[in-house]
Write a protein that holds these residues in place. Sequence first.
Motif, short mmCIF file in Angstrom:
data_model
loop_
_atom_site.label_atom_id
_atom_site.label_comp_id
_atom_site.label_asym_id
_atom_site.label_seq_id
_atom_site.Cartn_x
_atom_site.Cartn_y
_atom_site.Cartn_z
N UNK A 29 -47.73 -37.72 8.65
CA UNK A 29 -46.84 -38.89 8.59
C UNK A 29 -46.80 -39.58 9.94
N UNK A 30 -46.69 -38.78 11.02
CA UNK A 30 -46.68 -39.33 12.37
C UNK A 30 -47.98 -40.07 12.69
N UNK A 31 -49.07 -39.65 12.08
CA UNK A 31 -50.36 -40.30 12.30
C UNK A 31 -50.58 -41.51 11.39
N UNK A 32 -49.61 -41.78 10.53
CA UNK A 32 -49.69 -42.99 9.72
C UNK A 32 -50.11 -42.82 8.28
N UNK A 33 -50.16 -41.60 7.78
CA UNK A 33 -50.51 -41.40 6.37
C UNK A 33 -49.32 -41.88 5.53
N UNK A 34 -49.52 -42.96 4.79
CA UNK A 34 -48.40 -43.64 4.14
C UNK A 34 -47.89 -42.98 2.86
N UNK A 35 -48.69 -42.12 2.25
CA UNK A 35 -48.26 -41.46 1.01
C UNK A 35 -47.16 -40.42 1.28
N UNK A 36 -47.01 -40.01 2.54
CA UNK A 36 -46.04 -38.97 2.89
C UNK A 36 -44.69 -39.61 3.16
N UNK A 37 -43.70 -39.19 2.40
CA UNK A 37 -42.36 -39.76 2.48
C UNK A 37 -41.37 -38.74 3.04
N UNK A 38 -40.38 -39.24 3.78
CA UNK A 38 -39.33 -38.36 4.33
C UNK A 38 -38.62 -37.60 3.22
N UNK A 48 -44.88 -24.50 -5.33
CA UNK A 48 -44.08 -25.26 -4.36
C UNK A 48 -43.90 -26.70 -4.83
N UNK A 49 -44.93 -27.27 -5.45
CA UNK A 49 -44.83 -28.64 -5.98
C UNK A 49 -43.79 -28.73 -7.09
N UNK A 50 -43.65 -27.69 -7.89
CA UNK A 50 -42.61 -27.67 -8.92
C UNK A 50 -41.23 -27.78 -8.30
N UNK A 51 -41.05 -27.13 -7.14
CA UNK A 51 -39.76 -27.17 -6.46
C UNK A 51 -39.53 -28.47 -5.71
N UNK A 52 -40.61 -29.14 -5.34
CA UNK A 52 -40.55 -30.34 -4.49
C UNK A 52 -41.34 -31.48 -5.14
N UNK A 53 -40.86 -32.02 -6.24
CA UNK A 53 -41.64 -33.05 -6.94
C UNK A 53 -41.93 -34.29 -6.09
N UNK A 54 -41.06 -34.63 -5.16
CA UNK A 54 -41.31 -35.79 -4.30
C UNK A 54 -42.43 -35.53 -3.30
N UNK A 55 -42.72 -34.26 -3.06
CA UNK A 55 -43.78 -33.89 -2.11
C UNK A 55 -45.09 -33.56 -2.81
#
Length: 140
Positions: A61-70, A106-113
């Motif tokens: 995210x710090x490098x500018x990958x836009x698909x990664x959300x807070x 882990x994706x099941x637990x973190x659907x936004x990620x």
Amino acid sequence: MDMDMENTNAVWSQEQEIPTFCHQSPIDRRYPAPNMSHVWADQHRILMMRQLWIHLAICQKDLGVTVILDKGINEMKRRCYHIDNHIIAEYERKFKHDIVANIHAFSDLCPSARPFIHLAATSNFINDNLDLIRIKSSLE
């Protein structure tokens, strides 16, 4: 290779398709070392794997990958300690790959990620870094 079922530490139930064997490390059995047991425990490995994914996402995210959300990163941080070995085992039976199984659990637990967990990483990235961290921790 035939296995003598009486001389293994097999955990078997009628509902399971295949037996699950519990590895007993000499660290636990012969040379009790609680700190080492913790460093090399499966639960700790899964937690460290998730922490690697969190750090990877933050750096990307710090490098500018836009698909990664807070929102997704925060979800990962909040839920990284929720480890369900049964779900991971189900995914591993399905995919025959421990890293892929952990990604899905882990994706099941973190659907936004889900879109960025393990993004641009390899299984070697996870395994090699986990081994390096555990070896370093063992020497401390």
